[in-house]
Design a protein around this motif. Structure first.
Motif, mmCIF file in Angstrom:
data_model
loop_
_atom_site.group_PDB
_atom_site.id
_atom_site.type_symbol
_atom_site.label_atom_id
_atom_site.label_comp_id
_atom_site.label_asym_id
_atom_site.label_seq_id
_atom_site.Cartn_x
_atom_site.Cartn_y
_atom_site.Cartn_z
ATOM 1 N N PHE A 39 4.816 -12.224 -2.734
ATOM 2 C CA PHE A 39 3.994 -11.684 -3.816
ATOM 3 C C PHE A 39 3.567 -10.252 -3.487
ATOM 4 O O PHE A 39 3.601 -9.367 -4.349
ATOM 5 N N LEU A 40 3.207 -9.995 -2.233
ATOM 6 C CA LEU A 40 2.858 -8.645 -1.800
ATOM 7 C C LEU A 40 4.062 -7.712 -1.943
ATOM 8 O O LEU A 40 3.941 -6.596 -2.456
ATOM 9 N N PHE A 41 5.229 -8.169 -1.507
ATOM 10 C CA PHE A 41 6.460 -7.391 -1.619
ATOM 11 C C PHE A 41 6.740 -7.014 -3.081
ATOM 12 O O PHE A 41 7.015 -5.858 -3.393
ATOM 13 N N ILE A 42 6.648 -8.006 -3.962
ATOM 14 C CA ILE A 42 6.915 -7.767 -5.391
ATOM 15 C C ILE A 42 5.928 -6.762 -5.972
ATOM 16 O O ILE A 42 6.319 -5.858 -6.712
ATOM 17 N N THR A 43 4.650 -6.892 -5.641
ATOM 18 C CA THR A 43 3.663 -5.966 -6.202
ATOM 19 C C THR A 43 3.868 -4.543 -5.688
ATOM 20 O O THR A 43 3.703 -3.584 -6.441
ATOM 21 N N ILE A 44 4.272 -4.400 -4.429
ATOM 22 C CA ILE A 44 4.500 -3.058 -3.885
ATOM 23 C C ILE A 44 5.743 -2.428 -4.502
ATOM 24 O O ILE A 44 5.730 -1.259 -4.911
ATOM 25 N N VAL A 45 6.831 -3.184 -4.577
ATOM 26 C CA VAL A 45 8.059 -2.657 -5.182
ATOM 27 C C VAL A 45 7.820 -2.314 -6.649
ATOM 28 O O VAL A 45 8.234 -1.257 -7.132
ATOM 29 N N ASN A 46 7.135 -3.187 -7.364
ATOM 30 C CA ASN A 46 6.846 -2.922 -8.771
ATOM 31 C C ASN A 46 5.950 -1.696 -8.926
ATOM 32 O O ASN A 46 6.139 -0.904 -9.845
ATOM 33 N N HIS A 47 5.000 -1.530 -8.033
ATOM 34 C CA HIS A 47 4.124 -0.356 -8.089
ATOM 35 C C HIS A 47 4.934 0.928 -7.895
ATOM 36 O O HIS A 47 4.683 1.934 -8.554
ATOM 37 N N THR A 48 5.920 0.890 -7.009
ATOM 38 C CA THR A 48 6.747 2.060 -6.735
ATOM 39 C C THR A 48 7.720 2.343 -7.887
ATOM 40 O O THR A 48 7.845 3.479 -8.337
ATOM 41 N N LEU A 49 8.402 1.303 -8.350
ATOM 42 C CA LEU A 49 9.451 1.484 -9.359
ATOM 43 C C LEU A 49 8.967 1.338 -10.800
ATOM 44 O O LEU A 49 9.707 1.662 -11.724
ATOM 45 N N GLU A 50 7.758 0.810 -10.968
ATOM 46 C CA GLU A 50 7.179 0.599 -12.302
ATOM 47 C C GLU A 50 8.121 -0.185 -13.209
ATOM 48 O O GLU A 50 8.423 0.216 -14.327
ATOM 49 N N ILE A 51 8.590 -1.332 -12.715
ATOM 50 C CA ILE A 51 9.506 -2.188 -13.468
ATOM 51 C C ILE A 51 8.797 -2.782 -14.676
ATOM 52 O O ILE A 51 9.302 -2.716 -15.795
ATOM 53 N N ILE A 52 7.650 -3.394 -14.432
ATOM 54 C CA ILE A 52 6.808 -3.890 -15.518
ATOM 55 C C ILE A 52 5.383 -3.446 -15.234
ATOM 56 O O ILE A 52 5.031 -3.153 -14.090
ATOM 57 N N TYR A 53 4.569 -3.421 -16.275
ATOM 58 C CA TYR A 53 3.186 -3.034 -16.050
ATOM 59 C C TYR A 53 2.430 -4.198 -15.428
ATOM 60 O O TYR A 53 2.426 -5.314 -15.946
ATOM 61 N N LEU A 54 1.820 -3.947 -14.302
ATOM 62 C CA LEU A 54 0.899 -4.878 -13.658
ATOM 63 C C LEU A 54 -0.373 -4.105 -13.362
ATOM 64 O O LEU A 54 -0.324 -2.926 -13.002
ATOM 65 N N ASN A 55 -1.479 -4.770 -13.491
ATOM 66 C CA ASN A 55 -2.744 -4.141 -13.154
ATOM 67 C C ASN A 55 -2.662 -3.659 -11.709
ATOM 68 O O ASN A 55 -2.305 -4.431 -10.816
ATOM 69 N N PRO A 56 -2.979 -2.405 -11.446
ATOM 70 C CA PRO A 56 -2.887 -1.875 -10.084
ATOM 71 C C PRO A 56 -3.747 -2.645 -9.073
ATOM 72 O O PRO A 56 -3.437 -2.687 -7.886
ATOM 73 N N ASN A 57 -4.812 -3.263 -9.535
ATOM 74 C CA ASN A 57 -5.686 -4.016 -8.632
ATOM 75 C C ASN A 57 -5.076 -5.341 -8.198
ATOM 76 O O ASN A 57 -5.565 -5.965 -7.263
#
Length: 132
Positions: free
Chosen positions: A84-102
């Motif tokens: 889950f940490l890996f997915i949130t970091i990769v998504n934050h970098t690549l902006e694949i889908i919008y997730l709350n930054p928090n």
């Protein structure tokens, strides 16, 4: 459980805590920085690399902390949380889908909690001493 496992739990706690501090201070650093329109849309690449450095350290800590565990639920929860940490970091970098930054704080906090739990409550010396 060996002393090396406790050491990896400590590394995991330290790494995850530093990761959370890194995430918490980032907005303040970039708010305080006065820059032109062309340079302040994203964090510098070296700052983003820190995310992956902490992710790598966290992977090693989780790997060695779960290597000889007798509690299957603890192993599974460690790896689900790390993924889950890996997915949130990769998504934050690549902006694949919008997730709350928090959202990134949830797995970091959970990994800290799991390492602390492992250090304080799971002190078995072999696979037969702890109940499932």
């Amino acid at each position: 459980m060996s002393n090396s496992t406790l050491t990896y739990d400590k590394i995991g706690v330290i790494s995850s805590t530093l990761r959370m501090i890194h995430c918490i201070i980032t907005p303040f650093i970039f708010l305080a920085k006065v820059c032109s329109i062309s340079c302040c849309s994203d964090a510098p690449i070296w700052w983003q690399i820190i995310d992956y450095l902490f992710l790598g350290i966290s992977f090693v800590a989780v790997y060695y902390s779960t290597k000889d565990k007798s509690l299957d639920w603890l192993k599974i929860f460690f790896w689900i949380t790390w993924f889950f940490l890996f997915i949130t970091i990769v998504n934050h970098t690549l902006e694949i889908i919008y997730l709350n930054p928090n959202l990134i704080y949830i797995p970091a906090f959970l990994i800290i909690t799991l390492h602390l739990y492992n250090m304080h409550f799971h002190k078995c010396q072999n696979k037969n001493c702890c109940p499932e």
